[in-house]
Every structure is written in C-alpha cells, then in structure tokens.
Motif scaffolding. Structure first.
Motif, PDB file in Angstrom:
ATOM      1  N   ASP A 153      -9.193   6.449  -7.603  1.00 11.88           N
ATOM      2  CA  ASP A 153      -8.467   7.712  -8.113  1.00 11.88           C
ATOM      3  C   ASP A 153      -9.911   8.302  -8.913  1.00 11.88           C
ATOM      4  O   ASP A 153     -10.800   7.516  -9.854  1.00 11.88           O
ATOM      5  N   ASP A 215      -4.547   9.609   3.260  1.00 11.70           N
ATOM      6  CA  ASP A 215      -4.625   9.996   1.298  1.00 11.70           C
ATOM      7  C   ASP A 215      -5.412   8.550   1.460  1.00 11.70           C
ATOM      8  O   ASP A 215      -4.963   6.603   1.797  1.00 11.70           O
ATOM      9  N   GLN A 217      -6.049   6.659  -1.190  1.00  9.97           N
ATOM     10  CA  GLN A 217      -5.491   6.153  -2.035  1.00  9.97           C
ATOM     11  C   GLN A 217      -4.503   5.029  -1.447  1.00  9.97           C
ATOM     12  O   GLN A 217      -4.559   4.167  -2.290  1.00  9.97           O
ATOM     13  N   LYS A 218      -3.211   6.013  -0.486  1.00 10.23           N
ATOM     14  CA  LYS A 218      -2.913   4.754  -0.294  1.00 10.23           C
ATOM     15  C   LYS A 218      -3.240   4.017   0.645  1.00 10.23           C
ATOM     16  O   LYS A 218      -2.972   3.254   0.988  1.00 10.23           O
ATOM     17  N   LYS A 221      -4.292   0.989  -0.823  1.00 18.06           N
ATOM     18  CA  LYS A 221      -3.228   0.561  -1.589  1.00 18.06           C
ATOM     19  C   LYS A 221      -3.089  -0.533  -0.665  1.00 18.06           C
ATOM     20  O   LYS A 221      -2.563  -1.777  -1.205  1.00 18.06           O
ATOM     21  N   GLU A 222      -3.345  -0.483   0.714  1.00 19.79           N
ATOM     22  CA  GLU A 222      -2.547  -0.684   1.960  1.00 19.79           C
ATOM     23  C   GLU A 222      -3.578  -2.042   2.034  1.00 19.79           C
ATOM     24  O   GLU A 222      -3.653  -3.296   2.315  1.00 19.79           O
ATOM     25  N   GLU A 405       1.399   8.340 -12.599  1.00 18.82           N
ATOM     26  CA  GLU A 405      -0.387   8.107 -12.203  1.00 18.82           C
ATOM     27  C   GLU A 405      -1.405   9.092 -12.460  1.00 18.82           C
ATOM     28  O   GLU A 405      -0.761   9.935 -13.240  1.00 18.82           O
TER      29      GLU A 405
END
Ligand code: ARG
Length: 606
Positions: A153, A215, A217-218, A221-222, A405
């Motif tokens: 981020d 995204d 970010q997503k 994370k995945e 967040e």
C-alpha cells in the motif's frame, strides 16, 4: 592556533550585501571580522547576530559581547560586557547601509539599518523578480523521494515524503543547484517471486494479453496466502525470483506488468499533487548490488553471522545485512549499491533521503558503512536523512480509515476536493467566480491545504491530519494565506494597475518606507533570503511557512495603517499611493515565490 575561517569582506560588500545575499549573513560577517580584530587570541568567540526583538531599538542586534566577556573572565582577564561591546563597535568596518550602532543594557549592540538599503533591494525585487541567495558553488544534489513500494500500500507516509521531497527540491533548484529528484521505487525483492507465480496461475496468457489485475492489493494478499500455506507454491516462487534476477525475459515481462499496475496508480496521485521524480527503482541496482557485495568482500568488511553476511557500520547500532543466508540481497545491500552509484556515477555531493523517522538507524548505518568502505568521503559529500514523523488521525492514533486500513490516498484527495468546494460555497465564491475559476480555486485550496498542513509543522514531529483544521480561514493555514494573496492582488486591480504597470513604475518610483509599518513590512521582505539560507542548513521547511505567515501578518498591519488607495465620499478614487502599491506588489511577489517553493498553486481569484 586555530584561526577562524577568513572573514574577508570584499569592497563591494562593504557598500552593501551582495545582491540577494542576506542582511543577517552580511552582518554576521562584519561582526566576525570585528571580533577577530578586537580579540585575535579568542578563537571560539561566538558571533551572535539576530533580528531585533523590539524594532524600537533597532533592526538587528549583536549579542556577542556578553559571551566574549565571560570567555575573557575564564582566562583570568578583567573585562565587562559593555566595554567589549564598545570595542566591537569601534572595530566593525564602516559600511554605508548601517545607519547606527548603539550599545544598550548589559552590552547588546543594536543595529539600525539605513532605509536606503530597503529602497534599493525592493526596487530590484520589483524589476528583476525574487533573487536567490548567492551560492559558493553549484552542487549536484540527489533528493530521494517519494520512493513508495510496488504492490504494497502506498500510505500517507509516502504522501509526506512526496510533499516534503518536492518542496526541498524546488528550493534547492531555485537557489541554483543541479537537483536529481530520484524515486527509489521499491520494485525488487523476493515478494515478486510469489506475485509472478500467482500471475502465471491465474492469467496464464499474460505474455500476449494484458492481465486485468484491478486491485494489486488484493492480488498481493492472495499470493501471500498461497505462499504461506502451500509449500509447492513457495518453492515455485523462489524459482521465479532466481529467474527474474537473472533477467529471464519471460519473468521480466511478468514483473513489468505487475509494476505497471502500481506505477499507474502512483503517477495519478503524484500528478494531482504536482510531484515529479524520476524513477530509479531498486531493480536498477541489481548488477551493481552484485558488484558492491564483491567489493565489500574483497575489502574484508563482511562478517559471517549465522549464515548471513553482515557489515558493521557502527558498533552501537545493528549491522547491515548484506547477503541473506539464502544468498539473496536486502534493502541494505540495495542502499549500499545506490549510494555508490549516486556518489561515483551521478557525481552527487549532497544526498538527501526523505523517509519516515523510523528509518533513522538505517541511514546512520548506511552513512557509516559507506564511509568505512571508502565509498563516501564525509569531507566531500553531505548526507541528510530528512526524516519525518507519523501522520495521526484526529483521535491521535496512527492515521487510518474507518475500515482500519491505511488510508487510500486517492480517496483522501477526493475528500479534500469536496471539503474545499464546500468551503468556497460557504463563502459564496460560487456566486462570483466562473465555473472554471471555481474549479481552479478548489484544487489549489484542497491540495494546498494538505501540503501546507504537512510542511508547516516541524517535520520530525508527528502531526494530526484534520481537514477541519487545515481549512480554517484564520491562523497559519493555506486558506488564510491564499486568501491574503488574492486580496493583495486585488488592491492593485482596484487602483487600475497590473503587475506589468507596477514593474514599469518601480523603475522610477521608490517604494515608500517612511511610515514605521511600511519599514517593518520591508524588513520582513528583505529577510526572505535569510529564511532560505536557514532551510539549507537544517532542512526545516516549516521556517518558510512561518516566514510566510509572518509576512502576511506584517502586511495586514501595514494595510490597516497605511492607505494605498483613497476614495472620496462617493467612492471615487482620489489618491493612489504608488509607493505603497509597490510594497503590496513586492509582498505578493515574495508570497508567490514562497507558495511556489512549497509546491502550492496560487490563483488570482478566489
Ligand atoms: N521504499 C522505502 C519505504 O517505503 C523508502 C526508500 C527510501 N530510499 C532509500 N534509498 N532507501 O520505506
């Protein structure tokens, strides 16, 4: 015996400070010379010259006498401060722009300037524009900012880095240095292994079709989840890193695609805030990292530590990890390669790193390691960590959005725009301005207030991010100052003048400086250079904000006491005091320069 650096003063300077150079700086030189002449044996006598605390007694003051008397006493010599002051006054060279020197109290020397210096300096300011202070030598300076990280981020910390880095770059460029604005983008490292492996799984045809990673970010994370939970995936991720670091084109392509997603997002934010910096990401240094590791090894500077190779910069700090136990490089390695590149290839003589204060140790160790390795000679290169504190929310906790967040920066800027728009409506500006003017004002106000709130605090301290506070129209805020500037500009408009006509008039008409308030304003205007010089010493941009605020306060006092345009009972203009309009124009010019250095847009109507 230790001699003070030569305080030699040129003939031209005797007459007046070199164009643009500060009065304070010139006075310091004069008193340094006087002290040298009066007390040649005192080598550590302090030269203390300041702006006068009370303008009734003078414009500047020298307070060295008290301390010199103490030094003499310590040496067993009899003396009293008033005598010392007397002696200094008699040894100060004659110079035409000081009207008188008076000794007061226990030994203060009050310095009263001749107002002619104000006339000359301000007419020059009006005809030539704001001049920077002279520099000894043009330097190449690397300013490292905003340096956010791909896939992670981008947070308010990077916003601070961007705002501060942009402003210090503008300042150093204005005074004539060669500034290399460098975005040390975090685009390298082991996390790219898992990102690439994940990309290969979910967008297998990424080589031919641009993958729709909306995204990142997503996506991050995945892939992190798989990395932590699935040993096979983890193994593949490592293999990807190795392939990437050997620049295998297939993996490089995947890496580029991922970087582009972040890069585009970052660029949008920077463009909105007028932040520019050239990308030299960590990846740029891959081969240089390999080389610097060899160099450090050959110089015998690396130590084995549980499979890692470390380098000690300072015994009182943690060491740098130069090579990890798996053979990989780290943030430390990359900064060693980077500092070498900046000094030896980019020929930088001054390095400025703009990051959060949490990295203070890192930069201390970096400097020490670079010196130890013979990469940096501290006599020739100046290095500063321009550290800043964390941004807090109004609850005084680390700034987060409601969902917990880190704040999404684009949304934050949007909210700023919305609030600024409301503020302008509240003031009825939508009734007076054209839609285009309104939009310009709204953007200037929104981004200006975010930047100003950041820059007006001592950067080391944490500060509370509050739209309510930054949009207040009183006090040291961008709203107040931007309004002030438009008001000053409107005075000239009212009298039928423009910057151009005033510039022309300045060639023949002197600014008026007879009234005490006029002179007070002029003195603050003359201190602009001093302020810039101070910032180049401690890199405190808040000095410029304080200066700007003082300037507008002193301007208000002037404006309340001195008519610029006089009207009769019917509202018809009777008298225009051109000498005063020139003072208004000089104030607006300096204010605009300040805003420009702070990276804040100004508008002519608001
Ligand atoms: N990417 C780092 C961060 O987000 C900042 C990099 C600063 N520059 C440097 N040369 N280390 O914290």
């Amino acid at each position: 015996s230790g001699k003070r650096p030569s305080g030699a003063i040129s003939k031209a300077e005797m007459k007046e400070p070199v164009v643009g150079s500060s009065i304070l700086g010139a006075l310091q030189k004069y008193f340094e010379l006087a002290i040298q002449r009066a007390y040649p044996d005192l080598t550590d006598a302090p030269v203390v010259v300041t702006v006068s605390g009370n303008s009734k007694f003078g414009d500047y003051q020298c307070n060295s006498a008290m301390q010199i008397a103490q030094l003499l006493k310590n040496q067993g010599l009899k003396s009293n401060p008033r005598e010392v002051a007397q002696k200094l006054v008699s040894e100060v060279p004659e110079f035409s722009w000081v009207r008188k020197l008076e000794i007061a109290g226990p030994g203060f020397i009050n310095i009263t300037l001749d107002r002619s210096i104000g006339h000359r300096a301000l007419s020059e300011l009006l005809t030539k524009g704001v001049q920077p202070p002279p520099i000894e030598r043009k330097m190449t300076i690397v300013v490292d900012f905003p340096s956010a990280n791909i896939a992670k981020d981008m947070h308010v910390g990077h916003l601070r880095a961007g705002i501060i880095g942009e402003s210090i770059s503008r300042l150093l460029e204005f005074i004539g240095h060669n500034v290399l604005r460098i975005d040390h983008l975090g685009d390298w490292g082991t996390q790219f292994g898992m990102l690439i492996a994940h990309l290969q799984d979910i967008f297998p045809d990424y080589q031919t079709k641009s993958p729709p990673i909306g995204d990142l970010q997503k996506f991050y994370k995945e892939s992190k989840k798989r990395f932590d939970e699935d040993p096979d995936f983890k193994k593949r991720a490592y293999e990807c890193v190795v392939k990437l670091q050997s620049f295998d084109p297939v993996y490089k392509k995947a890496w580029e695609l991922i970087c582009d997603v972040s890069r585009k997002e970052f660029q949008k934010i920077y463009a909105r805030l007028d932040i520019t910096s050239e990308e030299y990401g960590e990846s740029f240094y891959q081969t240089r990292m390999e080389a610097v590791v060899k160099e450090l090894e050959q110089k015998g500077l690396l130590e084995e530590d549980e499979g890692r190779k470390v380098m000690w910069g300072r015994k009182d700090r943690i060491p740098f990890t130069i090579v990890k136990s798996d053979g990989g490089f780290t943030y430390d390695t990359s900064d060693m390669a980077t500092i070498k590149f900046r000094i030896h290839e980019q020929k930088a003589e001054w390095l400025i790193y703009v990051t959060d204060a949490g990295q203070a140790t890192h930069f201390e160790v970096l400097e020490a390691c670079a010196i130890k390795a013979g990469i940096m000679d501290p006599e020739k290169v100046r290095m500063d960590h321009m550290a800043f504190g964390v941004v807090l929310g109004e609850d005084k906790k680390k700034f987060k959005t409601r969902s917990g967040e880190t704040v999404k920066l684009a949304a934050l800027l949007d909210e700023g725009l919305k609030r600024a728009g409301e503020k302008l409506k509240e003031k009825g500006r939508d009734q007076v301005l054209t839609p285009e003017e309104l939009k310009k004002a709204q953007e200037a106000l929104a981004y200006g207030c975010i930047k100003y709130a950041d820059l007006s605090h001592n950067r080391i301290h944490e500060y509370v991010f509050s739209f309510d506070k930054m949009l207040e129209d009183k006090g040291n805020t961008a709203v107040y100052l931007l309004y002030m500037l438009t008001r000053i500009r409107s005075i000239a408009r009212l009298a039928g003048h423009t910057s151009e006509t005033l510039k022309e008039l300045a060639k023949s008409t002197p600014v008026s400086l007879d009234h005490e308030k006029e002179w007070n304003l002029a003195k603050v205007l003359l201190r602009f250079t001093e302020t810039l010089e101070k910032i180049t010493r401690d890199l405190g941009l808040h000095h410029l904000c304080e200066y700007l605020y003082e300037l507008s306060t002193v301007f208000s006092e002037f404006y309340d006491n001195c008519y610029c345009v006089e009207k009769d009972s019917k509202g018809e203009i009777k008298v225009i005091h051109v000498g005063r309009l020139l003072l208004c124009e000089a104030t607006a010019t300096v204010m605009e320069k300040c805003f420009n250095i702070l990276g804040i847009r100004t508008v002519s109507k608001m």
